[in-house]
Design a protein around this motif. Structure first.
Motif, PDB file in Angstrom:
ATOM      1  N   VAL A 137       0.792  -1.165  -0.298  1.00  0.00           N
ATOM      2  CA  VAL A 137       0.408  -0.116  -0.016  1.00  0.00           C
ATOM      3  C   VAL A 137       1.056   1.109  -0.271  1.00  0.00           C
ATOM      4  N   TYR A 138       2.311   1.095   0.938  1.00  0.00           N
ATOM      5  CA  TYR A 138       2.657   2.739   1.333  1.00  0.00           C
ATOM      6  C   TYR A 138       3.844   2.777  -0.424  1.00  0.00           C
ATOM      7  N   ASN A 139       3.880   1.910  -1.094  1.00  0.00           N
ATOM      8  CA  ASN A 139       4.393   2.337  -2.234  1.00  0.00           C
ATOM      9  C   ASN A 139       3.980   2.176  -3.226  1.00  0.00           C
ATOM     10  N   ARG A 140       2.419   1.716  -3.548  1.00  0.00           N
ATOM     11  CA  ARG A 140       1.337   2.004  -4.537  1.00  0.00           C
ATOM     12  C   ARG A 140       1.076   4.088  -4.710  1.00  0.00           C
ATOM     13  N   MET A 141       1.044   4.112  -3.138  1.00  0.00           N
ATOM     14  CA  MET A 141       0.862   5.422  -2.309  1.00  0.00           C
ATOM     15  C   MET A 141       1.454   5.901  -2.890  1.00  0.00           C
TER      16      MET A 141
ATOM     17  N   ARG B 115       3.361  10.504  -9.329  1.00  0.00           N
ATOM     18  CA  ARG B 115       3.819  10.788 -10.637  1.00  0.00           C
ATOM     19  C   ARG B 115       1.909  12.282 -10.700  1.00  0.00           C
ATOM     20  N   HIS B 116       1.603  11.813  -9.742  1.00  0.00           N
ATOM     21  CA  HIS B 116       0.626  12.923  -9.968  1.00  0.00           C
ATOM     22  C   HIS B 116       1.042  14.140  -9.505  1.00  0.00           C
ATOM     23  N   CYS B 117       2.117  14.263  -8.906  1.00  0.00           N
ATOM     24  CA  CYS B 117       2.426  15.311  -8.226  1.00  0.00           C
ATOM     25  C   CYS B 117       3.815  16.175  -8.693  1.00  0.00           C
ATOM     26  N   VAL B 118       4.947  15.288  -9.058  1.00  0.00           N
ATOM     27  CA  VAL B 118       5.734  16.018  -9.257  1.00  0.00           C
ATOM     28  C   VAL B 118       6.703  15.597 -10.305  1.00  0.00           C
ATOM     29  N   CYS B 119       7.028  16.864 -11.530  1.00  0.00           N
ATOM     30  CA  CYS B 119       7.034  17.655 -12.748  1.00  0.00           C
ATOM     31  C   CYS B 119       7.718  18.027 -13.040  1.00  0.00           C
TER      32      CYS B 119
ATOM     33  N   CYS C  24      -2.070  14.604  -1.130  1.00  0.00           N
ATOM     34  CA  CYS C  24      -2.417  13.340  -2.164  1.00  0.00           C
ATOM     35  C   CYS C  24      -1.668  12.636  -0.959  1.00  0.00           C
ATOM     36  N   ALA C  25      -1.516  12.486  -0.294  1.00  0.00           N
ATOM     37  CA  ALA C  25      -0.878  11.166   0.509  1.00  0.00           C
ATOM     38  C   ALA C  25      -1.766  11.169   1.933  1.00  0.00           C
ATOM     39  N   ALA C  26      -2.463  12.869   2.361  1.00  0.00           N
ATOM     40  CA  ALA C  26      -3.405  12.441   3.223  1.00  0.00           C
ATOM     41  C   ALA C  26      -4.385  11.890   2.709  1.00  0.00           C
TER      42      ALA C  26
ATOM     43  N   ALA D 178      -8.783   7.618   2.581  1.00  0.00           N
ATOM     44  CA  ALA D 178      -9.588   6.120   2.585  1.00  0.00           C
ATOM     45  C   ALA D 178      -9.028   5.207   2.745  1.00  0.00           C
ATOM     46  N   ASN D 179      -7.491   4.631   2.690  1.00  0.00           N
ATOM     47  CA  ASN D 179      -7.003   3.550   3.182  1.00  0.00           C
ATOM     48  C   ASN D 179      -7.905   3.046   4.767  1.00  0.00           C
ATOM     49  N   HIS D 180      -8.293   4.041   5.878  1.00  0.00           N
ATOM     50  CA  HIS D 180      -8.401   4.556   6.696  1.00  0.00           C
ATOM     51  C   HIS D 180      -9.487   4.007   6.851  1.00  0.00           C
TER      52      HIS D 180
END
Length: 74
Positions: A7-11, A17-21, A39-41, A46-48
């Protein structure tokens, strides 16, 4: 532990990919940091929620399985 790491690696991968350009600099920009934080929050919340639903459903699933095994054994 394995599931947590998956889960951590997928997150991490998804948010990166979404944030670093721009990979031309060693440090993240303020905008990238902010995006990664939100994004992480979002994914952690969602995971909780997902884990809460899973924990809530588990007793019923275990009872149903026990009943099925009891019926099959009889």
């Amino acid at each position: 532990l394995r599931d947590f790491l998956l889960v951590y690696n997928r997150m991490t991968e998804l948010c990166f990919r979404h944030c670093v350009c721009n990979l031309n600099y060693r440090l993240l920009t303020g905008r990238e940091e902010s995006c990664l934080d939100s994004c992480a929050a979002r994914l952690v919340r969602a995971n909780h929620r997902l884990m809460g639903a899973y924990v809530g459903l588990m007793p019923a699933l275990l009872q149903r399985r026990a009943a099925e095994h009891g019926t099959a054994a009889a």
